[in-house]
Design a protein around this motif. Structure first.
Motif, short mmCIF file in Angstrom:
data_model
loop_
_atom_site.label_atom_id
_atom_site.label_comp_id
_atom_site.label_asym_id
_atom_site.label_seq_id
_atom_site.Cartn_x
_atom_site.Cartn_y
_atom_site.Cartn_z
N SER A 175 0.83 -1.20 0.00
CA SER A 175 0.00 0.00 0.00
C SER A 175 0.87 1.25 0.00
O SER A 175 0.41 2.33 -0.38
CB SER A 175 -1.04 -0.01 1.13
OG SER A 175 -0.43 -0.02 2.37
N TYR A 220 -4.50 -0.96 9.15
CA TYR A 220 -4.71 -1.73 10.38
C TYR A 220 -6.14 -2.20 10.54
O TYR A 220 -6.58 -2.53 11.63
CB TYR A 220 -4.25 -0.92 11.60
CG TYR A 220 -2.77 -0.67 11.55
CD1 TYR A 220 -1.88 -1.73 11.71
CD2 TYR A 220 -2.25 0.58 11.25
CE1 TYR A 220 -0.52 -1.53 11.59
CE2 TYR A 220 -0.89 0.79 11.14
CZ TYR A 220 -0.03 -0.28 11.31
OH TYR A 220 1.32 -0.09 11.20
N THR A 251 -3.99 -3.11 2.95
CA THR A 251 -2.77 -3.88 2.68
C THR A 251 -2.94 -5.34 3.10
O THR A 251 -3.77 -5.64 3.96
CB THR A 251 -1.57 -3.26 3.44
OG1 THR A 251 -0.42 -4.05 3.19
CG2 THR A 251 -1.81 -3.20 4.94
N SER A 287 -0.28 -6.74 4.30
CA SER A 287 0.91 -6.88 5.13
C SER A 287 0.61 -7.16 6.60
O SER A 287 1.38 -7.81 7.28
CB SER A 287 1.75 -5.61 5.07
OG SER A 287 2.19 -5.36 3.76
N LYS A 288 -0.49 -6.62 7.12
CA LYS A 288 -0.72 -6.71 8.55
C LYS A 288 -1.71 -7.83 8.87
O LYS A 288 -1.30 -8.89 9.31
CB LYS A 288 -1.20 -5.37 9.10
CG LYS A 288 -0.12 -4.35 9.43
CD LYS A 288 0.65 -3.76 8.33
CE LYS A 288 1.79 -2.85 8.69
NZ LYS A 288 1.68 -1.53 8.10
C1 LIG Z 1 2.24 -0.70 7.28
C2 LIG Z 1 1.52 0.51 6.81
C3 LIG Z 1 1.37 0.79 5.44
C4 LIG Z 1 2.14 0.09 4.37
O1 LIG Z 1 1.83 -1.15 4.13
P1 LIG Z 1 2.47 -1.95 2.92
O2 LIG Z 1 1.26 -2.46 2.22
O3 LIG Z 1 3.28 -3.02 3.57
O4 LIG Z 1 3.28 -1.04 2.06
C5 LIG Z 1 0.59 1.86 5.07
N1 LIG Z 1 0.00 2.65 5.99
C6 LIG Z 1 0.16 2.43 7.30
C7 LIG Z 1 -0.52 3.34 8.26
C8 LIG Z 1 0.93 1.37 7.74
O5 LIG Z 1 1.13 1.18 9.03
#
Ligand SMILES: *Cc1c(COP(=O)(O)O)cnc(C)c1O
Length: 352
Positions: free
Chosen positions: A85, A185, A208, A210-211
């Motif tokens: 993201s 998140y 994302t 990622s989390k």
């Molecule tokens: C981790 C994070 C992102 C980025 O996520 P990626 O998809 O891993 O690049 C974006 N915004 C916030 C607030 C984040 O904490």
């Protein structure tokens, strides 16, 4: 400084990501998910045919966008995907916020990548102070003369999230410019603003894998919004990189979206661990803000935050300390497994 750099490159202040240590440590510093991705993801990786790599991927990423569209109950034209993201955000800032004589409005404390994009593109910034509960004061955002609004919900590094109702009230007052809500998140107890995109064509929600989906290493992010906004993002993407999503990432993303049960269970475990950890930290005389994210924002009352971070590091535990003005007394601690958080609490309780 190099004579070969274009003007301005030497004055950039790039984003500094949390440390990725080479030794084994308990990593509570970058908000990664402590649980593995779905079994389905593993199967995709095992069965992926190398032959597919000979060709360029689908520049429109239709298969992944269709999966996201059905997961979020929107249409394919309302979905954009990118290489994390962070990339989606970088495109969005360029597509919507670069407006002569108008400043983008963001909270004073939020994801620290936003000011970096602004500096890169030359977007003026106007910061809105958080309220005394460390919440983003939605009512303080300007209603006109600004280039737009961007913030994370839940916000980082605080963990507070506004309800969809509060976001709706904000959108009622924001008709002229894009409102970007970063839901990196989402999944840990907050409400998503995605159901509002049909009513508010200036709302862009980013997300994302990622989390909450344990795929930080795969680099997959997305945005959901009106066709108009998605088309703006596509114009930037296609002026930059036609193929941000490789076929392996696409297949992995689709597999992850199919296994809602696995991820619901992991998110529930993380939320339960979060609440238990918050309680344990409060008993150690540490102030803990309520969180709807996979981290806690905490202030040790008896010691300096920076020295607490250093002594945790010496015991093999990484947490995030921001040296920024206003944040120096605080630590952001990602939620790991129960065992990792027990180790954290023990280290804090026994530290000299
Ligand atoms: C981790 C994070 C992102 C980025 O996520 P990626 O998809 O891993 O690049 C974006 N915004 C916030 C607030 C984040 O904490």
């Amino acid at each position: 400084m190099s004579k070969f750099w274009s003007p301005g490159v030497d004055s950039l202040t790039p984003y500094v990501p949390g440390e990725q240590p080479r030794q084994r440590m308990i990593k509570l510093n970058t908000n990664e998910n402590p649980y593995p991705p779905s079994d389905r993801v593993e199967r995709v990786l095992r069965e992926f045919s190398c032959e597919q790599l000979r060709r360029y991927p689908d520049p429109e990423s239709l298969a992944l966008r269709d999966s996201l569209a059905s997961a979020y109950n929107v249409t394919r034209e309302q979905v954009f995907v990118g290489n994390g993201s962070d990339e989606v955000l970088a495109f969005a800032f360029r597509a919507f916020f670069l407006r002569d004589g108008e400043a983008l409005s963001i909270p004073e404390h939020t994801y620290s990548f936003y000011p970096v994009y602004c500096q890169l593109y030359g977007i003026d910034l106007q910061k809105v102070a958080l309220n005394e509960r460390w919440e983003v004061p939605l009512e303080h955002f300007p209603e006109k003369g600004h280039a737009g609004i961007a913030f994370a919900n839940p916000n980082a590094p605080t963990g507070h999230a506004h309800s969809r109702q509060a976001i709706r009230a904000l959108l009622e007052r924001q008709r002229e410019r894009v409102v970007l809500i970063d839901e990196a998140y989402y999944g840990f107890g907050s409400e998503s603003a995605v159901p509002l995109i049909n009513e508010y064509h200036n709302l862009l929600v980013t997300g994302t894998f990622s989390k909450s989906r344990s795929l930080a290493g795969m680099r997959l992010g997305f945005a959901i919004g009106s066709r108009e906004l998605i088309e703006g993002l596509e114009r930037i993407k296609d002026s930059f990189n036609s193929y941000p999503i490789d076929p392996l990432a696409s297949a992995v993303g689709i597999a992850a979206l199919e296994d809602t049960r696995h991820y619901d269970e992991c998110c529930r475990a993380i939320m339960a661990t979060r609440e238990g950890t918050a309680q344990a930290l409060r008993e150690l005389d540490i102030e803990v803000l309520p969180s709807q994210a996979n981290f806690l924002f905490v202030r040790p009352r008896r010691k300096e935050a920076a020295s607490v971070a250093a002594s945790l590091r010496a015991s093999g535990i990484l947490v995030r300390h921001f040296a920024a003005p206003g944040l120096a007394d605080w630590l952001r601690i990602s939620i790991g497994t129960e065992a990792e958080m027990t180790a954290l609490v023990t280290a804090l309780a026994t530290a000299p």
